[in-house]
Every structure is written in structure tokens, then in C-alpha cells.
Design a protein around this motif. Structure first.
Motif, PDB file in Angstrom:
ATOM      1  N   GLU A   1     -15.986 100.328 -25.816  1.00  0.00           N
ATOM      2  CA  GLU A   1     -15.494  98.983 -26.131  1.00  0.00           C
ATOM      3  C   GLU A   1     -16.460  98.191 -26.986  1.00  0.00           C
ATOM      4  O   GLU A   1     -16.053  97.299 -27.721  1.00  0.00           O
ATOM      5  CB  GLU A   1     -15.188  98.220 -24.845  1.00  0.00           C
ATOM      6  CG  GLU A   1     -13.772  98.486 -24.381  1.00  0.00           C
ATOM      7  CD  GLU A   1     -13.428  97.713 -23.132  1.00  0.00           C
ATOM      8  OE1 GLU A   1     -13.843  96.531 -23.019  1.00  0.00           O
ATOM      9  OE2 GLU A   1     -12.756  98.311 -22.278  1.00  0.00           O
ATOM     10  N   ALA A   2     -17.737  98.502 -26.871  1.00  0.00           N
ATOM     11  CA  ALA A   2     -18.749  97.766 -27.642  1.00  0.00           C
ATOM     12  C   ALA A   2     -18.772  98.204 -29.110  1.00  0.00           C
ATOM     13  O   ALA A   2     -19.345  97.531 -29.967  1.00  0.00           O
ATOM     14  CB  ALA A   2     -20.120  97.968 -27.011  1.00  0.00           C
ATOM     15  N   ILE A   3     -18.157  99.349 -29.388  1.00  0.00           N
ATOM     16  CA  ILE A   3     -18.140  99.863 -30.768  1.00  0.00           C
ATOM     17  C   ILE A   3     -17.107  99.095 -31.605  1.00  0.00           C
ATOM     18  O   ILE A   3     -15.991  98.867 -31.145  1.00  0.00           O
ATOM     19  CB  ILE A   3     -17.787 101.374 -30.777  1.00  0.00           C
ATOM     20  CG1 ILE A   3     -18.873 102.167 -30.042  1.00  0.00           C
ATOM     21  CG2 ILE A   3     -17.588 101.892 -32.200  1.00  0.00           C
ATOM     22  CD1 ILE A   3     -18.533 103.638 -29.830  1.00  0.00           C
ATOM     23  N   ASP A   4     -17.491  98.682 -32.794  1.00  0.00           N
ATOM     24  CA  ASP A   4     -16.514  98.103 -33.724  1.00  0.00           C
ATOM     25  C   ASP A   4     -16.731  98.675 -35.125  1.00  0.00           C
ATOM     26  O   ASP A   4     -17.492  99.638 -35.289  1.00  0.00           O
ATOM     27  CB  ASP A   4     -16.556  96.564 -33.702  1.00  0.00           C
ATOM     28  CG  ASP A   4     -17.883  96.013 -34.226  1.00  0.00           C
ATOM     29  OD1 ASP A   4     -18.649  96.768 -34.862  1.00  0.00           O
ATOM     30  OD2 ASP A   4     -18.164  94.818 -34.004  1.00  0.00           O
ATOM     31  N   GLU A   5     -16.103  98.094 -36.121  1.00  0.00           N
ATOM     32  CA  GLU A   5     -16.173  98.695 -37.462  1.00  0.00           C
ATOM     33  C   GLU A   5     -17.573  98.619 -38.075  1.00  0.00           C
ATOM     34  O   GLU A   5     -17.869  99.328 -39.035  1.00  0.00           O
ATOM     35  CB  GLU A   5     -15.107  98.106 -38.409  1.00  0.00           C
ATOM     36  CG  GLU A   5     -15.269  96.642 -38.756  1.00  0.00           C
ATOM     37  CD  GLU A   5     -14.600  95.706 -37.735  1.00  0.00           C
ATOM     38  OE1 GLU A   5     -14.413  94.525 -38.068  1.00  0.00           O
ATOM     39  OE2 GLU A   5     -14.292  96.144 -36.614  1.00  0.00           O
ATOM     40  N   ASP A   6     -18.456  97.763 -37.485  1.00  0.00           N
ATOM     41  CA  ASP A   6     -19.817  97.665 -38.015  1.00  0.00           C
ATOM     42  C   ASP A   6     -20.822  98.511 -37.223  1.00  0.00           C
ATOM     43  O   ASP A   6     -22.035  98.433 -37.457  1.00  0.00           O
ATOM     44  CB  ASP A   6     -20.275  96.200 -38.015  1.00  0.00           C
ATOM     45  CG  ASP A   6     -19.456  95.362 -38.990  1.00  0.00           C
ATOM     46  OD1 ASP A   6     -19.097  95.891 -40.067  1.00  0.00           O
ATOM     47  OD2 ASP A   6     -19.146  94.199 -38.669  1.00  0.00           O
ATOM     48  N   THR A   7     -20.328  99.298 -36.279  1.00  0.00           N
ATOM     49  CA  THR A   7     -21.249 100.135 -35.500  1.00  0.00           C
ATOM     50  C   THR A   7     -21.640 101.366 -36.316  1.00  0.00           C
ATOM     51  O   THR A   7     -20.785 102.070 -36.848  1.00  0.00           O
ATOM     52  CB  THR A   7     -20.591 100.578 -34.177  1.00  0.00           C
ATOM     53  OG1 THR A   7     -20.187  99.416 -33.454  1.00  0.00           O
ATOM     54  CG2 THR A   7     -21.561 101.403 -33.330  1.00  0.00           C
ATOM     55  N   ALA A   8     -22.949 101.599 -36.400  1.00  0.00           N
ATOM     56  CA  ALA A   8     -23.422 102.751 -37.169  1.00  0.00           C
ATOM     57  C   ALA A   8     -23.879 103.894 -36.255  1.00  0.00           C
ATOM     58  O   ALA A   8     -23.669 105.062 -36.577  1.00  0.00           O
ATOM     59  CB  ALA A   8     -24.565 102.326 -38.086  1.00  0.00           C
ATOM     60  N   VAL A   9     -24.535 103.565 -35.151  1.00  0.00           N
ATOM     61  CA  VAL A   9     -25.099 104.603 -34.280  1.00  0.00           C
ATOM     62  C   VAL A   9     -24.878 104.245 -32.810  1.00  0.00           C
ATOM     63  O   VAL A   9     -25.034 103.084 -32.417  1.00  0.00           O
ATOM     64  CB  VAL A   9     -26.631 104.756 -34.495  1.00  0.00           C
ATOM     65  CG1 VAL A   9     -27.191 105.892 -33.644  1.00  0.00           C
ATOM     66  CG2 VAL A   9     -26.973 104.988 -35.962  1.00  0.00           C
ATOM     67  N   VAL A  10     -24.536 105.266 -32.015  1.00  0.00           N
ATOM     68  CA  VAL A  10     -24.477 105.107 -30.556  1.00  0.00           C
ATOM     69  C   VAL A  10     -25.478 106.089 -29.955  1.00  0.00           C
ATOM     70  O   VAL A  10     -25.504 107.266 -30.327  1.00  0.00           O
ATOM     71  CB  VAL A  10     -23.066 105.426 -30.011  1.00  0.00           C
ATOM     72  CG1 VAL A  10     -23.030 105.248 -28.500  1.00  0.00           C
ATOM     73  CG2 VAL A  10     -22.025 104.541 -30.664  1.00  0.00           C
TER      74      VAL A  10
END
Ligand code: PLP
Length: 368
Positions: free
Chosen positions: A146-155
Motif C-alpha cells: 500500500e505504501a508503494i505508488d508511482e514514485d516508488t523506486a526501491v522496496v
């Protein structure tokens, strides 16, 4: 100076105290360091032998491609060499990944508490940091999604997680990877992979074939017992590795590190033996905790996070005065817990005896 705004006031990494520091400060002869998850059995005897007979050509640069070690890893992992990248410890790889993908304007998702370097590197690169609290010592993968959005680069996914030792099952990880957008890099930090005995632990070598946005990172610092040589490796899809390669320093793995890494890889009997001894060591801790009624996290790594039901810094100081260096949970997000590396059977016994002493001082202190 035109410093990056985010690095102003940034704290440098706080390593565990060294054996010599503690010897001097407390006037002690024998110190047991159970603080940095190093291997109490050292390293393979084949490495010892090679070091005695080894190269002395230290005036030459290392092989920048580390061809021989890479070939050995390629055979061991059954992967083409082009899908493997080497680092000056896996810390170096975490930093290469961060330099390659993180910048002001994008964000990165990680668990909290987890390994400190994910956040540290992201801070230096100026990316927004999204921390998702652990649940029972484990990554909350649905909340991380849920914390991931279109600006997320790395998890960042650490399994077994440092500092809890808790692992993510194969089923949980694949469900997560199924839903992570393909333009988000997932880093699976497997620093303790070789210690794992759980049967439902995922096989990252299979997963990288199914998920083109996954990189796994491992190290020679933990079970291989080669922390001082600084060698780590990562593997993933060709597109990921070929994009990371130009970002690393040209000679990031030194000559001795390359040599000992390859030799150590060849002695899997040593690794198996250490894994088995570690399991028995964990049992010593588990029975102690159960006898004393202390909460602990079941561990798949070579350390255990246990609740001493007191200020962890007090336990840390007490244990250090008795010759045992451990990690206080204060700096790790667990203020009443201590993180202890599993030592040899004798070291564990000696340590638990002192911990018992600490628990008694707490009890009598409370009665007084
Ligand atoms: C120890 C550790 C590392 C770093 O190991 P290197 O010595 O840099 O290879 C990376 N990740 C985790 C979770 C660790 O505990």
C-alpha cells in the motif's frame, strides 16, 4: 559548502564496540563479542591454509571484474556471470542500488525496524523514506504494498530480518511480488540466508526468473566468517545487473577478498556444520527465555532479539562489565530488548549465566 541538505546532521554508522576498547575500559582479560553477527567458528580451514600460502602481489590492482570469484559463484548459483554483481561487502551493493535509483522526488519503502543502511543510503540520496512498522517482528508486506505508488523506486525486504531474525515465507513473498509494479526494484537482503532451516523459506534463485524486478543480495561476512575482507554479491535479471555494473567502483572487491571468497564458497561442509551448530545454539537461548519467561523472536538467523524487561542500555552496560558485548535494542527500535549473536555452546552458556545475573539484579532492585 553546498552540502546536500539531507546529510546535514546525519549520524555515521555506530558499530558495536571493539574488543580492545572494552578490554581497556573495564580492565578485562577475556571479552566475548556477540554484537555483530560474526561467525564464532571463524572461517573454513581451506581459507586459513590459502592465506598462509597466498599471493603477495599487493602492488597490483585487483581484477576489476573479479572473474575467478564470479565464475565460482556462477557455478555455485547456476546462473550466468552476467547476472551476478560483486560488492565491497553487501553494504556496497545496497549503496550502489541506492545511488542508481534514489533521488529527490522519488521514494523508497522499507520495514521498521530493519537494517539501518537502507534508510541511511536513501537519506544521502535525498529520496522520501516510507517506513512500514513490523508486525510480530515480520515485514507487513500488504502494508508495504500500500505504501508503494508511482514514485516508488526501491522496496527493501530483509529476510531473515535484522534485528528480529524473523523470515518471510515463500507464499508471502510471492503474493507480494505478484503485486509490486514491474518498474519498482525489490531488493531481497539475504545476509543470513545460509543460516535458514525453515522449509518454506523462498528460493530467490527461482524467484528472479519469475520476477524481472527482483535482486537478491548475499554476503561472505556472516556464515562464511569473512567480514573483514568485505565481499558481498547480488544476482538478478540481466537488465538490472547491467544497469548497476557501471555505477560500482572499478576495483570494489580487493584481491584477497576475491581469493578467499572463492575458496570459502568451495567448502560447503563448513557452512552446513555452522548452520547446524547455530540451530543448537539458538535452542540454548530459547530454553533460557522460556525458563525465565522472556519474550523472544523465533530466529532463522545467527542472532536472537530477546526482551530483558528493563532498559536495554542497562543490560548492555552490565553485560559489557562482565565481558560480553551485545547490542542494545535502544538503537534498534526495541528499547527493552537485546540482540545477541549466537556464539559457540560455551560462549552462549557463559553469556546466559551473566544475563541471569542481570535479571536477578533487576528483580532484587525492584524488591528493595
Ligand atoms: C551484516 C548485514 C549486511 C552487510 O554485510 P556486509 O558485511 O556489508 O556484506 C547487510 N544486510 C544485513 C541485513 C546485515 O545484517
Amino acid at each position: 559548502m553546498k552540502w546536500k541538505e539531507k546529510i546535514i546532521g546525519l549520524q555515521s554508522y555506530q558499530p558495536g564496540r571493539t574488543i580492545n576498547e572494552v578490554k581497556q575500559a573495564y580492565g578485562l582479560e577475556n571479552i566475548t563479542k556477540l554484537a555483530s553477527n560474526e561467525n564464532p567458528y571463524g572461517y573454513s580451514p581451506t581459507v586459513r591454509k590459502a592465506l598462509q600460502e597466498g599471493t603477495t602481489q599487493f602492488e597490483l590492482y585487483p581484477d576489476g571484474a573479479a572473474s575467478s570469484l564470479k565464475k565460482a559463484l556462477s557455478d555455485y548459483l547456476q546462473l550466468p556471470t552476467e547476472q551476478i554483481i560483486l560488492g565491497n561487502g553487501s553494504d556496497d551493493l545496497l549503496s550502489i542500488i541506492s545511488r542508481s535509483l534514489l533521488q529527490p522526488g522519488n521514494n523508497t519503502v522499507m520495514a521498521n525496524p530493519s537494517f539501518s543502511q537502507y534508510k541511511h543510503n536513501a537519506t544521502v540520496e535525498g529520496a522520501e523514506i516510507r517506513e512500514v512498522p513490523l508486525v510480530d517482528g515480520k515485514h507487513d508486506l500488504p502494508a508495504m504494498l500500500e505504501a508503494i505508488d508511482e514514485d516508488t523506486a526501491v522496496v527493501w525486504v530483509c529476510s531473515p530480518n535484522n534485528p528480529t531474525g524473523v523470515y518471510i515465507t515463500s507464499e508471502e513473498l510471492t503474493a507480494f511480488l505478484d503485486d509490486v509494479p514491474r518498474d519498482v526494484l525489490v531488493v531481497l537482503d539475504e545476509a543470513y540466508r545460509e543460516y535458514v532451516t525453515a522449509e518454506d523459506y523462498p528460493d530467490s534463485l527461482e524467484l528472479i526468473k519469475r520476477y524481472p524486478n527482483l535482486i537478491a543480495v548475499r554476503t561472505f561476512s556472516k556464515i562464511y566468517g569473512l567480514a573483514s575482507f568485505r565481499v558481498g554479491y547480488g544476482y538478478g535479471n540481466l537488465d538490472i545487473i547491467s544497469q548497476l555494473e557501471p555505477v560500482r567502483q572499478p576495483f570494489n572487491v580487493n584481491t584477497l577478498g576475491q581469493a578467499v571468497g572463492e575458496i570459502a564458497l568451495g567448502d560447503q561442509d563448513f557452512i552446513k556444520d555452522c548452520r547446524e551448530k547455530n540451530r543448537k545454539g539458538l535452542e540454548q537461548f530459547y530454553s533460557f527465555c522460556e525458563r525465565e519467561g522472556l519474550h523472544y523472536f523465533p530466529s532463522q538467523a545467527n542472532f536472537i532479539l530477546m526482551d530483558v524487561k528493563a532498559d536495554a542500555n542497562k543490560a548492555f552496560e552490565y553485560l559489557m562489565s562482565k565481558g560480553y558485548i551485545i547490542r542494545s535494542g535502544q538503537a534498534l527500535g526495541f528499547p527493552t530488548y537485546i540482540r545477541v549473536t549466537v556464539g559457540s555452546a560455551e560462549e552462549n552458556e557463559g553469556f546466559l549465566e551473566q544475563l541471569q545475573g542481570f535479571l536477578e539484579t533487576q528483580r532484587t532492585g525492584k524488591l528493595a
